[in-house]
Enzyme design. Structure first.
Site, PDB file in Angstrom:
ATOM      1  N   LYS A  70     -12.790  71.828 -21.995  1.00 18.18           N
ATOM      2  CA  LYS A  70     -12.322  70.501 -21.653  1.00 18.18           C
ATOM      3  C   LYS A  70     -11.289  69.253 -21.655  1.00 18.18           C
ATOM      4  O   LYS A  70     -10.504  68.790 -22.279  1.00 18.18           O
ATOM      5  CB  LYS A  70     -13.517  69.902 -21.628  1.00 18.18           C
ATOM      6  CG  LYS A  70     -13.996  68.537 -20.391  1.00 18.18           C
ATOM      7  CD  LYS A  70     -14.811  68.894 -19.665  1.00 18.18           C
ATOM      8  CE  LYS A  70     -14.897  67.660 -18.584  1.00 18.18           C
ATOM      9  NZ  LYS A  70     -13.448  67.894 -17.674  1.00 18.18           N
ATOM     10  N   LYS A  88     -11.031  64.404 -29.590  1.00 17.13           N
ATOM     11  CA  LYS A  88     -11.300  63.133 -28.494  1.00 17.13           C
ATOM     12  C   LYS A  88     -13.019  63.884 -28.003  1.00 17.13           C
ATOM     13  O   LYS A  88     -14.238  63.176 -28.141  1.00 17.13           O
ATOM     14  CB  LYS A  88     -10.868  63.465 -26.949  1.00 17.13           C
ATOM     15  CG  LYS A  88     -10.842  61.720 -26.374  1.00 17.13           C
ATOM     16  CD  LYS A  88     -10.708  61.981 -24.548  1.00 17.13           C
ATOM     17  CE  LYS A  88      -9.531  61.574 -25.024  1.00 17.13           C
ATOM     18  NZ  LYS A  88      -8.036  61.539 -23.933  1.00 17.13           N
ATOM     19  N   LYS A  91      -6.384  71.492 -21.428  1.00 17.70           N
ATOM     20  CA  LYS A  91      -5.226  70.645 -20.946  1.00 17.70           C
ATOM     21  C   LYS A  91      -4.566  71.533 -19.669  1.00 17.70           C
ATOM     22  O   LYS A  91      -4.093  72.853 -20.028  1.00 17.70           O
ATOM     23  CB  LYS A  91      -4.156  69.737 -21.776  1.00 17.70           C
ATOM     24  CG  LYS A  91      -4.264  69.001 -20.865  1.00 17.70           C
ATOM     25  CD  LYS A  91      -4.907  67.005 -21.168  1.00 17.70           C
ATOM     26  CE  LYS A  91      -4.346  66.139 -20.552  1.00 17.70           C
ATOM     27  NZ  LYS A  91      -5.335  65.080 -20.884  1.00 17.70           N
ATOM     28  N   ASP A 116      -5.989  63.498 -14.436  1.00 18.46           N
ATOM     29  CA  ASP A 116      -4.677  62.971 -15.825  1.00 18.46           C
ATOM     30  C   ASP A 116      -3.389  62.502 -15.087  1.00 18.46           C
ATOM     31  O   ASP A 116      -4.246  62.209 -13.224  1.00 18.46           O
ATOM     32  CB  ASP A 116      -4.737  64.442 -16.892  1.00 18.46           C
ATOM     33  CG  ASP A 116      -4.381  63.433 -17.580  1.00 18.46           C
ATOM     34  OD1 ASP A 116      -4.881  63.087 -18.763  1.00 18.46           O
ATOM     35  OD2 ASP A 116      -2.846  63.303 -18.242  1.00 18.46           O
ATOM     36  N   THR A 159     -12.393  55.527 -18.226  1.00 20.63           N
ATOM     37  CA  THR A 159     -12.082  55.352 -18.929  1.00 20.63           C
ATOM     38  C   THR A 159     -11.456  53.868 -19.642  1.00 20.63           C
ATOM     39  O   THR A 159     -11.179  53.329 -20.292  1.00 20.63           O
ATOM     40  CB  THR A 159     -10.098  56.024 -18.898  1.00 20.63           C
ATOM     41  OG1 THR A 159     -10.521  57.384 -18.175  1.00 20.63           O
ATOM     42  CG2 THR A 159      -9.222  56.161 -19.979  1.00 20.63           C
ATOM     43  N   ASN A 196      -4.540  54.879 -12.458  1.00 21.77           N
ATOM     44  CA  ASN A 196      -5.960  54.665 -12.296  1.00 21.77           C
ATOM     45  C   ASN A 196      -6.696  54.021 -14.074  1.00 21.77           C
ATOM     46  O   ASN A 196      -7.554  52.958 -13.942  1.00 21.77           O
ATOM     47  CB  ASN A 196      -6.529  55.864 -12.457  1.00 21.77           C
ATOM     48  CG  ASN A 196      -8.144  56.170 -12.539  1.00 21.77           C
ATOM     49  OD1 ASN A 196      -8.544  56.160 -13.811  1.00 21.77           O
ATOM     50  ND2 ASN A 196      -9.191  56.384 -11.706  1.00 21.77           N
ATOM     51  N   SER A 255     -17.008  62.065 -17.821  1.00 22.00           N
ATOM     52  CA  SER A 255     -16.682  63.470 -16.892  1.00 22.00           C
ATOM     53  C   SER A 255     -17.966  64.481 -17.536  1.00 22.00           C
ATOM     54  O   SER A 255     -18.547  65.467 -17.066  1.00 22.00           O
ATOM     55  CB  SER A 255     -15.876  64.130 -17.481  1.00 22.00           C
ATOM     56  OG  SER A 255     -14.566  64.542 -16.396  1.00 22.00           O
TER      57      SER A 255
END
Ligand code: GLU
Length: 417
Positions: free
Chosen positions: A71, A95, A107, A147, A191, A222, A351
């Site tokens: 993820k 994380k 990623k 991202d 976030t 963001n 998410s």
């Protein structure tokens, strides 16, 4: 002392190694965790608006899936490279481990300056990326998300392209989608909401009150803009803001809704008029404030500025903003650093909630999602704080110890070592 070209993959590997050593894990654990399990490099030909074809290089790194599917986000930025993507994938594993969400780390990235592309070119590039990674992406395999430089619209195009390419309609194969197309309420905000709340809790541990604190914020995309919104709602005074275009100071604290509105429209803060003075944007790191929130990119806190930082608390909104050597300096100086893998984990946490809702074909209210996020982040924060106190280590070390133990246990039970 100069600290040049710090390789973020080496940073990530050292962080993992230090925590493995502290935990005295079986040597096999670091041997497995130092590398990504699978990486993919692709070339994506895109028809540009002028009729020419341009190829963009894209990557996907899948670090570890002992706990669950890979993820992590997809970054569109001109400085993307394989080592950076691998480092970011590594950080995602831990994380998710910190938060206890049932994922491993992944990623992706594309080498492109998204500000140079038209909307049509962005759509064709996003679709090209989704086609290229389709063989290794899926809602039970690897789940990308936004991202730096990507957003919900791109995720919607990627789901559509994934459907066309694989024949499978899997909205849960990508998260961070628009709310009106299988997205979750409170995901866009997540976030920043997490960073603001974690900063508040960390400030309390230091006997500080966020509503009486001055704050410097780096990054106003963001993550930065929603961090600002929620810090503002908590009464924190953001006096310095910087992004890739400008550094602005306002001793009274910025009018955050006005700045956010400006930044949404112009995609930067330069030209916003509600400030008192300007400063070179890199100087945001050493600004004279109580709390520093780096919410942009890696390697901004280095040996070159760590000794000059005035803030008593740093909450890492970005991934990897602090180099290993800078981290040592900050620890020696008694500056509390809340590490990225905890501080910015709100994104992947929501998410996860989005994915659960997708799989159930059900949806929760905004308040339900935000409350679940707050509860799980507060628990992770307190667990890590207690581990830090128990072992006399930094919060970063405690976070890695907690996450590595979870991943190592899963790998052991699965018979990986
Ligand atoms: N890109 C974000 C991160 O670095 C979110 C990842 C996700 O939601 O999967 O944590």
């Amino acid at each position: 002392m100069k600290e040049k070209n710090v390789n973020v993959l080496e940073t990530a590997q050292k962080q993992v190694k230090q925590a493995c050593d502290k935990l005295a894990t079986d040597p096999a654990v670091y041997e497995i965790l130092k590398n990504s399990m699978r990486t993919l490099e692709v070339s994506i030909p895109v028809r540009m608006d002028d009729g020419s074809v341009k190829s963009f290089i894209g990557y996907r790194a899948q670090h570890n899936d002992a706990i669950g599917p890979f993820k992590g986000g997809v970054r569109f930025h001109q400085n993307v490279n394989m080592d950076e993507v691998k480092a970011l994938a590594t950080w995602m594993t831990f994380k998710c481990g910190v938060m206890g969400v049932p994922y491993g780390g992944g990623k992706g990235g594309v080498i492109v300056d998204p500000f140079q592309l038209s909307e049509g070119e962005m759509e064709r590039l996003a679709r090209g990326y989704a086609r290229a990674v389709a063989p290794i992406v899926g809602e039970k395999i690897d789940i990308p998300a936004p991202d730096v430089g990507t957003n919900g619209q791109l995720m919607a195009w990627m789901v559509d392209e994934h459907h066309k390419t694989t024949g499978k309609f899997e909205p849960g194969a990508y998260t961070g989608k628009p709310v009106s197309f299988y997205g979750s309420l409170a995901r866009t905000e997540a976030t920043g909401y997490g960073i603001a709340n974690i900063a508040k809790n960390a400030a309390e541990k230091l006997g500080m009150d966020i509503s009486k604190s001055t704050i410097a914020l780096q990054g106003f995309g963001n993550v930065g803009s929603f961090t600002a919104k929620y810090i503002d709602e908590l009464g924190g005074k953001i006096v310095a803001v910087a992004d890739h275009t400008a550094g602005l100071y306002n001793s009274q604290g910025f009018d955050i809704p006005a700045l956010a509105e400006y930044a949404r429209e112009h995609r930067c803060i330069k030209g916003f008029t509600g400030y008192e003075s300007e400063f070179p944007k890199e100087e945001i790191i050493t600004y004279d404030v109580d709390i520093l929130l780096p919410c942009a990119l890696e390697n901004v806190i280095t040996v070159n500025n760590a000794n000059d930082i005035k803030a008593k608390l740093i909450t890492e909104g970005a991934n990897g903003p602090t180099t290993i050597e800078a981290d040592e300096i900050l620890n020696k100086r008694g500056i509390l650093v809340v590490p990225d893998i905890l501080a910015n984990a709100g994104g992947v946490t929501v998410s996860y909630f989005e994915w659960v809702q997708n799989l159930m074909r059900y949806s929760w209210t905004f308040d339900e999602v935000q409350q679940k996020q707050e509860d799980s982040m507060l628990k992770a924060f307190n667990d890590i704080w207690n581990l830090k106190e128990e072992h006399g280590v930094s919060m970063r070390m405690a976070a890695y110890m907690m996450a590595i133990k979870r991943v190592a246990d899963a790998m052991k039970l699965r018979g990986w070592y």
